[in-house]
Design an enzyme around this catalytic site. Structure first.
Site, PDB file in Angstrom:
ATOM      1  CG  HIS A  90      -6.276  31.684 -48.475  1.00 19.29           C
ATOM      2  ND1 HIS A  90      -7.603  31.319 -48.460  1.00 19.29           N
ATOM      3  CD2 HIS A  90      -5.603  30.638 -47.921  1.00 19.29           C
ATOM      4  CE1 HIS A  90      -7.711  30.086 -47.938  1.00 19.29           C
ATOM      5  NE2 HIS A  90      -6.510  29.667 -47.604  1.00 19.29           N
TER       6      HIS A  90
ATOM      7  CG  ASN B  57     -10.683  29.560 -50.329  1.00 11.59           C
ATOM      8  OD1 ASN B  57     -10.000  30.590 -50.306  1.00 11.59           O
ATOM      9  ND2 ASN B  57     -11.165  29.013 -49.240  1.00 11.59           N
ATOM     10  CG  HIS B  58     -14.490  31.291 -48.615  1.00 12.67           C
ATOM     11  ND1 HIS B  58     -15.167  30.229 -48.061  1.00 12.67           N
ATOM     12  CD2 HIS B  58     -13.361  31.433 -47.881  1.00 12.67           C
ATOM     13  CE1 HIS B  58     -14.481  29.750 -47.037  1.00 12.67           C
ATOM     14  NE2 HIS B  58     -13.380  30.461 -46.910  1.00 12.67           N
TER      15      HIS B  58
ATOM     16  CG  HIS C  63      -8.203  35.851 -43.452  1.00 12.27           C
ATOM     17  ND1 HIS C  63      -9.492  35.724 -42.997  1.00 12.27           N
ATOM     18  CD2 HIS C  63      -8.284  35.801 -44.796  1.00 12.27           C
ATOM     19  CE1 HIS C  63     -10.311  35.560 -44.019  1.00 12.27           C
ATOM     20  NE2 HIS C  63      -9.598  35.607 -45.131  1.00 12.27           N
TER      21      HIS C  63
HETATM   22 FE   LIG Z   1     -10.133  35.069 -47.159  1.00 11.49          FE
HETATM   23 FE   LIG Z   2      -9.445  32.235 -49.069  1.00  9.83          FE
END
Ligand SMILES: [Fe+2]
Ligand SMILES: [Fe+2]
Length: 275
Positions: free
Chosen positions: A179, A68-69, A181
């Site tokens: 995602h 998403n980043h 983490h």
């Molecule tokens: Fe990430």
């Molecule tokens: Fe992410």
């Protein structure tokens, strides 16, 4: 064929952990292919052209998956069009193109493999499209003779990652989540065919809240105020899986989870401004 798939590289601490461990991991495991997730590599938010080249040219990473980043650094969006060793999440509204999410590459050992990237819908941006529908189109882009097929599913919900993996059993060699983490301890081979882990985990600073400085993250959780959202510094781990794939059948024969901790030195001060 041996794959080393490394989870989200978080800012400079994540890059330091990668540089610290990658040479010895190459010696110990002799991977044919090394993958990283690069969505947080530049100061925690996105990727830059300079870091892309550092990963590909200096660290000899075979392909960078994203999330998403991916578009956080505006100047990177144009470069992404020509980045041949990167996959973007096919079903994000600002990608929405299976061709940007599949790469068929050849390892230095001369073996063909495909890398794919999708994003989840559950507890994520409402605009994200169905990963299931996009994956059908993505699989159609891979030549039949390329049996080693790897998917980074970048998603929040454990259920969605498992659902996608179970849906793809026998059609994809390795499905690994990114995602969250946070590494999960459920690596296994589904139906004797598809290697899977719900989340590989972040490569970055764990003295944090999912990689972000504790104080800033706690303030955000308590008040909603987003201030000083930067990568933390300490407890740098590299998190990854090593998976063996039979090149003739495309089936995963072994999957192993890795967690390597950089010894923090007392003089490791706070993170300076990242690039
Ligand atoms: Fe990430
Ligand atoms: Fe992410």
């Amino acid at each position: 064929m041996r794959i080393l798939a490394i989870g989200d590289i978080m800012g400079k601490p994540g890059r330091q952990a990668l540089a610290h461990f990658l040479p010895s991991l190459r010696v110990e495991f002799a991977p044919d292919v090394v993958l990283i997730n690069g969505e947080n590599a530049a100061g925690g938010f996105g990727l830059t052209e300079k870091l892309y080249h550092q990963f590909i040219d200096q660290h000899e990473i075979d392909c960078i998956t994203m999330g998403n980043h991916w578009h956080d650094k505006r100047e990177f969006v144009r470069f992404a069009e020509q980045a041949e060793r990167m996959v973007l999440p096919a079903n994000m509204m600002n990608v929405n193109d299976p061709r940007k999410a599949v790469r068929v590459l050849r390892s230095k050992s001369g073996k063909n493999f495909a890398v794919m990237n999708v994003i989840g819908k559950t507890f994520m941006h409402a605009d994200n499209l169905s990963p299931f529908l996009h994956l059908e189109k993505m699989l159609d882009l891979i030549p039949q003779h390329v049996k080693v097929r790897i998917l980074d599913i970048h998603a929040e919900a454990t259920s969605e990652k498992q659902g996608v993996a179970q849906h793809l059993v026998g059609r994809v060699s390795l499905v690994y989540g990114t995602h969250s983490h946070v590494p999960t301890a459920d690596e296994r081979i589904l139906d004797g065919k598809t290697g899977f882990i719900t989340d590989v985990g972040m490569t970055g600073p764990y003295d944090s809240v999912i990689g972000v400085r504790k104080e800033a993250a706690i303030r955000r959780l308590m008040t909603g105020e987003k201030k000083n959202f930067q990568p933390a510094s300490n407890n740098r781990w590299l998190c990854a899986v090593v998976a063996d794939i039979d090149e003739d059948t495309g089936c995963c024969t072994k999957i192993q989870r890795l967690r390597c901790e950089v010894p923090d030195r007392p003089d490791d001060g706070p993170e300076e401004k990242d690039d």
